[in-house]
Design a protein around this motif. Sequence first.
Motif: not given
Length: 429
Positions: A41-64
């Motif tokens: 991440c460099f000079n990025e103002r929209e990082l939270i959008n990316s993190l939120s997209s990952l957070n909204a993912c269906e969880r696999p069996r293992c830890s991530v």
Amino acid sequence: MTLKKVSGKENLYFERYAAYNHQLIDSEPNADLGLVVTIPCFNERELINSLSSLNACERPRCSVEVIIVINEGANSPVEVSEVNTQAYEDALNWATRNNTSKLRFFPLYIKDLPKKHAGVGMARKIAMDEALRRLSAVGNGEKGIIACFDADCTCAPNYLKAIIDSFETRPKATACSIHFEHPLEGSLSPEIYTAIIDYELFLRYYDHALKSAGFPYAHQTIGSSMAVRSGVYLKQGGMNRRKAGEDFYFLHKIIPLGHFFDLTTTTVVPSPRVSDRVPFGTGKAVGEWMKSHGLMTYSPITFQDLKCFLDGIYRLYTMDTISCTSWLQTLPLSIRSFLVEHSFVQQWDTLRRQSASEATFVRHFFHWFNGFKVLKYVHYARDHYHTNIPVVSAAHRLLSSKPGYDKVKEDAKELLLYYRAIDIKGSQC
């Protein structure tokens, strides 16, 4: 955290080759950690959008885990530091609110990187090295998965699960390229979406043109859309420190190992924004398109010439020097002159002498005539023989020369959607 299960090879890597020889994250990883997503991440103002997209993912069996490396060089402007500081604070606060026992986010702020190495390659390396350290700490340094994402990307809801499932069903898999689709409409200016259509069409055209020529290692090499087994990452010396093109060079070390695959059951959505953060890539290409209102690419004739060469590779092992030299003279001028400049006959003779079988010869040949050298040839042909043409024309001609594809209209968006559909099906033009 005590790394009790780390092997000698892993320790050697951390001591000699890792960006840092000490851990950057203090908290202990879960015993079932199987996937780490890494984000420069460099000079990025929209990082939270990316993190939120990952957070909204269906969880696999293992830890991530998700490791975000907010980075800047020692000479970064004050305004960049301000954006990075805000991104780090926002990410820390967001992680505190959203971390769970099975999916955890770790923002890191790495400042004052030396000018020589400050860039996306170094940031990816820092994150991926730490991912390897985390997986190794729980005894998963060989089979764990390290995925690469970007701070301006989003993903399909099945992204995390699809990565884990795909590697579990392919126990020998080394790495993969993940299907990507840029947004083709939205809140940005219409010109930007027109530009991104051309750029993604260029990426898919090049991949399919190489496949049509018979190059066996043709895959997309997009930094935000790839994943690798942790053990393979270690054995190949980790990520490089290049300021751009780090993904291309990294994957073209891994693809020839075999068992590389295209993951098409999920999707990464890269940003189509204009950017000057790296000397080439999506953001740069969109910016250049905006200046010239069009995108040129390599002529299909270049790949037809390449095919004439690659079609003969399997006969070379049984040829003598006179036969090889004579065969070389039958090739199209663009590839023939390129091979002469690169001392092909001498190289062929060395490879043949070092190979005990045809299969070994072919493997050695493509180690020499790899993705880097193919690109050099394509640029050589462009500069000396086959001038670039508009990307829409090139993509259409590649399709129209194949049986059953002649009804595709010469329209950029329609062509792109057609190429996407081909890629998802796992076929080629």
